[in-house]
Design a protein around this motif. Structure first.
Motif, mmCIF file in Angstrom:
data_model
loop_
_atom_site.group_PDB
_atom_site.id
_atom_site.type_symbol
_atom_site.label_atom_id
_atom_site.label_comp_id
_atom_site.label_asym_id
_atom_site.label_seq_id
_atom_site.Cartn_x
_atom_site.Cartn_y
_atom_site.Cartn_z
ATOM 1 N N UNK A 144 52.470 -18.141 61.866
ATOM 2 C CA UNK A 144 51.938 -19.291 62.529
ATOM 3 C C UNK A 144 50.733 -19.910 61.821
ATOM 4 N N UNK A 145 49.810 -19.131 61.096
ATOM 5 C CA UNK A 145 48.633 -19.581 60.290
ATOM 6 C C UNK A 145 49.212 -20.647 59.292
ATOM 7 N N UNK A 146 50.371 -20.053 58.518
ATOM 8 C CA UNK A 146 50.852 -20.911 57.567
ATOM 9 C C UNK A 146 51.491 -22.177 57.974
ATOM 10 N N UNK A 147 51.950 -22.010 59.170
ATOM 11 C CA UNK A 147 52.592 -23.413 59.675
ATOM 12 C C UNK A 147 51.402 -24.430 60.230
ATOM 13 N N UNK A 148 50.408 -23.869 60.717
ATOM 14 C CA UNK A 148 49.236 -24.772 61.181
ATOM 15 C C UNK A 148 48.541 -25.272 59.911
ATOM 16 N N UNK A 149 48.599 -24.385 58.702
ATOM 17 C CA UNK A 149 47.944 -24.641 57.593
ATOM 18 C C UNK A 149 48.689 -26.051 56.736
ATOM 19 N N UNK A 150 49.949 -25.824 57.133
ATOM 20 C CA UNK A 150 50.923 -26.470 56.220
ATOM 21 C C UNK A 150 50.904 -28.094 56.981
ATOM 22 N N UNK A 151 50.663 -28.133 58.155
ATOM 23 C CA UNK A 151 50.724 -29.320 58.750
ATOM 24 C C UNK A 151 49.704 -30.604 58.392
ATOM 25 N N UNK A 152 50.135 -31.878 57.861
ATOM 26 C CA UNK A 152 49.298 -32.613 57.116
ATOM 27 C C UNK A 152 48.919 -33.868 57.823
ATOM 28 N N UNK A 153 49.991 -34.208 58.864
ATOM 29 C CA UNK A 153 49.948 -35.191 59.853
ATOM 30 C C UNK A 153 48.974 -35.125 61.170
ATOM 31 N N UNK A 154 48.589 -34.052 61.268
ATOM 32 C CA UNK A 154 47.724 -33.587 62.558
ATOM 33 C C UNK A 154 46.558 -32.661 61.890
ATOM 34 N N UNK A 155 45.317 -33.091 62.351
ATOM 35 C CA UNK A 155 44.259 -32.165 62.366
ATOM 36 C C UNK A 155 44.275 -31.233 63.462
ATOM 37 N N UNK A 156 44.507 -29.917 62.913
ATOM 38 C CA UNK A 156 44.472 -28.778 63.839
ATOM 39 C C UNK A 156 43.374 -27.986 63.566
ATOM 40 N N UNK A 157 42.448 -27.608 64.528
ATOM 41 C CA UNK A 157 41.301 -26.535 64.406
ATOM 42 C C UNK A 157 40.992 -25.966 65.613
ATOM 43 N N UNK A 158 40.205 -24.899 65.525
ATOM 44 C CA UNK A 158 39.617 -24.161 66.698
ATOM 45 C C UNK A 158 38.182 -24.421 66.803
ATOM 46 N N UNK A 159 37.802 -24.438 68.144
ATOM 47 C CA UNK A 159 36.106 -24.756 68.204
ATOM 48 C C UNK A 159 35.708 -23.404 68.965
ATOM 49 N N UNK A 160 34.465 -22.848 68.772
ATOM 50 C CA UNK A 160 33.932 -21.833 69.484
ATOM 51 C C UNK A 160 33.562 -22.418 71.023
ATOM 52 N N UNK A 161 33.175 -21.589 71.952
ATOM 53 C CA UNK A 161 32.897 -22.266 73.159
ATOM 54 C C UNK A 161 31.662 -23.297 73.113
ATOM 55 N N UNK A 162 30.825 -23.094 71.980
ATOM 56 C CA UNK A 162 29.815 -24.014 72.034
ATOM 57 C C UNK A 162 30.020 -25.240 71.138
ATOM 58 N N UNK A 163 31.197 -25.498 70.716
ATOM 59 C CA UNK A 163 31.908 -26.567 70.067
ATOM 60 C C UNK A 163 31.695 -26.682 68.464
ATOM 61 N N UNK A 164 31.620 -25.331 68.052
ATOM 62 C CA UNK A 164 31.371 -25.165 66.401
ATOM 63 C C UNK A 164 32.681 -25.128 65.775
ATOM 64 N N UNK A 165 33.000 -25.488 64.789
ATOM 65 C CA UNK A 165 34.251 -25.280 64.136
ATOM 66 C C UNK A 165 34.449 -24.023 63.761
ATOM 67 N N UNK A 166 35.547 -23.334 63.772
ATOM 68 C CA UNK A 166 35.841 -21.832 63.344
ATOM 69 C C UNK A 166 37.152 -21.793 62.405
ATOM 70 N N UNK A 167 37.753 -22.806 62.306
ATOM 71 C CA UNK A 167 38.708 -23.137 61.222
ATOM 72 C C UNK A 167 38.991 -24.228 60.883
ATOM 73 N N UNK A 168 39.946 -24.890 59.822
ATOM 74 C CA UNK A 168 40.207 -26.001 59.291
ATOM 75 C C UNK A 168 41.564 -26.138 58.501
ATOM 76 N N UNK A 169 42.402 -26.996 59.044
ATOM 77 C CA UNK A 169 43.945 -27.006 58.413
ATOM 78 C C UNK A 169 43.788 -28.050 57.440
#
Length: 640
Positions: A144-169
């Protein structure tokens, strides 16, 4: 007493042994200080595969893998149990049949009261299923991580509850331009425009996602380089098993190009619809104007004869003159309708725009009044255009009048022109080649989008009842389209209006065709004229006008009748035929007459400009409605 105690101890040991042997989910056995197996329970038999007789006296290291034995893992486990009082760990072990299983192992040293090591208690639990599930989950997470990281047409990332970024594809990196190290730990509001941040849009996004379970919207976002893009955004909250908010999953797609393409498609559809609408209205208007011209030909012809035969009664004369003036207004109206329908008779010639504007500047200034400032700007390299000079003057005057009306409190009107090489398309219809863009701009009230969309429709006007026909702009539009150019209108409320006339440049070698005064006093002998028209009223009116001039008239209501008349009447000197007739039109009749009598002069009468081919293009044209004077002029020029 000692004997009773011994018996009780023996009973307890027996019960404890039965309990241990009954456990089948754990391998529980004893090993001596050297690691030799001294006991074996049912659980050990079940998942290690050895019977008690097979394993007692064997070293416990046989359950380890070859690699672990070479690494000294068995002895290290015993040493840890001795030094730390306990050993606990997980690892691969080997069954009797050679298969491997993953287990959890606990080794406790057994020490007597004097401190002597008696051996070890070893408990092993088979965790293969759990290990396999963990491995499967781990593999799934990696995929799943490889899939998310491989997607280039969509910006897919997670936010902590306070809105700070925790990852970046990679998609986020490509679309927004930031590397992971530049954004992880930052607040996601950094991607919003300053206006949206000031309006609290980022926090509103997270609040809606929490409240509704999902947030979805479109909006402008900012890349690292400061450029903006239109984004489609989805935000989903992530909840833990206990209902705790763990963070947010955010998916962003760049839809700038898709949206722009959709807008272009909508504009193209709208332009196509407008072109089709104007074409349909033009066909209807042209047909109506043609019928009106026939009626006006009859009315003006009869009024002209009546006027000539009246006595000196001024009251009757005034009535006839008034009727004639009313009919001439009808002529002007039909001419405007034909201009819109692109069916007016045009006399194309090279026209110098600066000279044309200069020639009507006096009329323009007097029409605009003292409160409107007139400016002209013409490029020194401006080329002549191919146009009907009279109709072009009328178009400029019409647009100037509209500009004046849009500036009731005064303002400025600018007439400018420049030569442009066009290689793409304007509005919907493609254009290519050299054009002169003649522009008339004002600083007036302007039009909103709804009014602008209707401005060129025939009979549409904003001037109020009785203050305009609504044919001015539609006439200009039709005239310019008939020349092969384009009429483009631009306007904004309170910013004014600009009308652009894109007119084809006159090609090298174009021959000017200036209007010439015909010698109306030319004496024409009495002729035998064949008049052909499917409208009996027009036929009668034309015949009366010709007879009043002293000519003899032969009438025919169709092309077939006209050919018969030529066969039985050899004295016919001239043919005047209507162009638009059923079954056989005027051009086809002329072709048939040319076959029978090649030298017989023919005049084509028409209510609007029609496309002619072959020799018919060279025939003289008589535009409806015509007067007796028009007949005298065209007969004189045809028969000379």
């Amino acid at each position: 007493m000692s004997e009773d105690r011994s018996k009780a101890t023996s009973i307890d040991d027996s019960r404890f042994r039965l309990l241990i042997d009954a456990v089948i989910d754990y391998a529980i056995y004893m090993i001596d200080p050297d690691g030799i197996i001294t006991s074996w329970n049912a659980g050990a038999r079940r998942f290690k595969g050895y019977e008690e007789a097979e394993i007692l006296g064997q070293h416990f290291s046989r359950f380890y893998t070859e690699e672990d034995r070479r690494a000294g893992m068995p002895q290290r486990a015993l040493n840890t149990a001795i030094t730390e009082g306990r050993f606990e760990g997980e690892g691969w072990r080997v069954r009797k049949d050679g298969t491997h299983f993953w287990c959890h192992v606990v080794i406790d040293p057994i020490i007597d009261p004097s401190g002597t090591l008696l051996g070890f208690a070893k408990i092993t639990r088979d965790l293969t299923d759990r290990k396999m599930a963990e491995e499967t989950l781990k593999q799934s997470e990696q995929q799943f991580r490889l899939l998310v990281q491989s997607v280039t047409d969509y910006a897919i990332y997670m936010l902590a509850p306070d809105g700070r970024l925790t990852n970046w594809n990679l998609g986020a990196q490509r679309i927004k331009g930031y590397l992971p190290a530049e954004v992880i730990g930052q607040h996601f509001s950094m991607f919003y425009t300053p206006e949206d941040r000031e309006a609290g849009e980022p926090q509103r996004t997270l609040s809606i996602a929490i409240r509704d379970g999902r947030f979805e919207n479109k909006g402008w976002r900012v890349r690292k380089d400061g450029t903006r893009f239109l984004a489609h955004v989805v935000v989903d909250p992530i909840w833990g098993d206990t209902g705790t908010l763990l963070g947010f999953a955010k998916i962003t797609r760049d839809i700038t190009e898709v949206t722009q393409a959709q807008q272009v498609l909508e504009q193209t559809r709208e332009a196509l619809f407008q072109a089709q609408k104007m074409q349909a209205i033009g066909q209807l208007t042209g047909g109506i104007a043609h019928d009106f011209n026939n009626l006006l030909t009859v009315i003006l012809g009869n009024l002209e004869i009546v006027r000539k035969r009246l006595g000196d009664d001024p009251r009757i004369t005034r009535l006839v003159d008034n009727a004639t003036q009313g009919a001439m207004r009808g002529v002007s109206l039909t001419q405007r309708m034909l201009a819109f329908a692109r069916r007016q008779e045009l006399k194309a010639e090279p026209v110098e725009i600066p000279t044309l504007v200069q020639g009507i500047s006096g009329l323009l200034r007097s029409s605009l009044g003292p409160s409107v400032v007139l400016e002209t700007h013409f490029s020194p390299e401006l080329e002549p255009v191919l146009a009907d000079i009279n109709q072009l003057e009328l178009a400029v005057l019409n647009l100037a009048t509209n500009a004046r009306d849009a500036m009731p409190h005064g303002g400025k009107m600018v007439i400018s022109a420049r030569t442009v090489e066009v290689c793409d398309q304007l509005q919907f219809t493609p254009m290519s080649g050299r054009y002169v863009c003649l522009s008339i701009s004002d600083t007036g009230e302007g039009m909103d989008e709804a009014t602008l969309a209707l401005a060129m429709d025939p009979f549409f006007t904003t001037k109020g009842v009785g203050k305009g026909t609504g044919l001015g702009l539609s006439m200009v539009h039709g005239f310019i389209e008939q020349l092969g150019g384009r009429f483009i209108l631009k306007s904004q409320i309170d910013k004014g209006t600009t009308a652009e006339l894109w007119i084809p440049v006159a090609t090298t070698g174009s021959v000017a065709m200036p209007a010439t005064e015909e010698d109306t006093a030319t004496t024409v002998p009495r002729l035998c004229v064949l008049v052909v028209d499917d409208d009996s009223l027009v036929l009668t009116s034309t015949s009366l006008l010709l007879e009043d001039l002293g000519h003899r008239v032969v009438s025919a209501v169709s092309g077939a009748m006209a050919l018969k008349a030529i066969e039985v009447e050899p004295a016919i000197d001239l043919v005047i035929t209507d162009m638009a007739m059923p079954q056989m039109n005027g051009a086809q009749l002329a072709q048939a007459i040319r076959t029978l009598k090649p030298d017989l002069p023919i005049i084509l009468a028409t209510g609007y400009a029609e496309r002619l081919e072959g020799f018919a293009m060279e025939l003289p044209r008589l535009s409806k409605p015509y007067t007796q004077l028009n007949l005298v002029e065209i007969i004189a020029s045809t028969m000379k």
